[in-house]
Design a protein around this motif. Structure first.
Motif, short mmCIF file in Angstrom:
data_model
loop_
_atom_site.label_atom_id
_atom_site.label_comp_id
_atom_site.label_asym_id
_atom_site.label_seq_id
_atom_site.Cartn_x
_atom_site.Cartn_y
_atom_site.Cartn_z
N GLY A 15 11.72 -19.13 3.74
CA GLY A 15 10.61 -19.88 3.18
C GLY A 15 9.33 -19.09 3.04
O GLY A 15 8.37 -19.56 2.42
N GLY A 16 9.31 -17.89 3.58
CA GLY A 16 8.13 -17.06 3.51
C GLY A 16 8.01 -16.30 2.21
O GLY A 16 8.83 -16.45 1.30
N SER A 17 6.97 -15.47 2.13
CA SER A 17 6.68 -14.72 0.90
C SER A 17 6.42 -13.26 1.21
O SER A 17 5.97 -12.91 2.31
N LEU A 18 6.72 -12.43 0.24
CA LEU A 18 6.38 -11.02 0.27
C LEU A 18 6.01 -10.59 -1.14
O LEU A 18 6.50 -11.16 -2.12
N ARG A 19 5.17 -9.56 -1.21
CA ARG A 19 4.83 -8.96 -2.50
C ARG A 19 5.18 -7.48 -2.46
O ARG A 19 4.60 -6.73 -1.68
N LEU A 20 6.12 -7.11 -3.29
CA LEU A 20 6.51 -5.70 -3.39
C LEU A 20 5.69 -5.02 -4.47
O LEU A 20 5.34 -5.63 -5.48
N SER A 21 5.42 -3.74 -4.26
CA SER A 21 4.71 -2.92 -5.24
C SER A 21 5.53 -1.68 -5.55
O SER A 21 6.25 -1.17 -4.67
N CYS A 22 5.41 -1.20 -6.76
CA CYS A 22 6.06 0.05 -7.16
C CYS A 22 5.04 0.85 -7.96
O CYS A 22 4.68 0.47 -9.07
N ALA A 23 4.56 1.92 -7.36
CA ALA A 23 3.56 2.77 -8.00
C ALA A 23 4.27 3.92 -8.71
O ALA A 23 5.07 4.64 -8.11
#
Length: 113
Positions: A15-23
């Protein structure tokens, strides 16, 4: 030299959230469609989401309505916002260009209570 560097993974409860980044560096980022893939233990790599240079998006059915791919061309970065995470989302997440010629090292996402 082309580099794709993912970040933002971690351990999160269902139920949680994460934000992935790709530089990205070393490529003409703004004209490249970009993709997020994932690979769970013992499974084949799976395409999760795609974003075109114009911002059009596509998702695999299992993440529709929960994940959002976006891009910031000024920062040469593509994101994957993941909400309402489920244990079956546990995998190593990778970003790639459309042709699959460049890959990041991956970031681990673990969804567990």
């Amino acid at each position: 030299q082309v580099q794709l560097v993912e970040s933002g993974g971690g351990l999160v409860q269902p139920g949680g959230s994460l934000r992935l980044s790709c530089a990205a560096s070393g490529i003409s980022f703004s004209i490249n469609a970009m993709r997020w893939y994932r690979q769970a233990p013992g499974k084949e790599r799976e395409l999760v989401a795609t974003i075109t240079s114009g911002g059009n998006t596509g998702y695999t059915n299992s993440v529709k309505g929960r994940f959002t791919i976006s891009r910031d061309n000024a920062k040469n970065t593509v994101y994957l916002q993941m909400n309402n995470l489920k244990p079956e989302d546990t995998a190593v997440y990778y970003c790639s260009n459309l042709a699959g010629s460049y890959w990041g090292q991956g970031t681990q996402v673990t969804v567990s209570s």
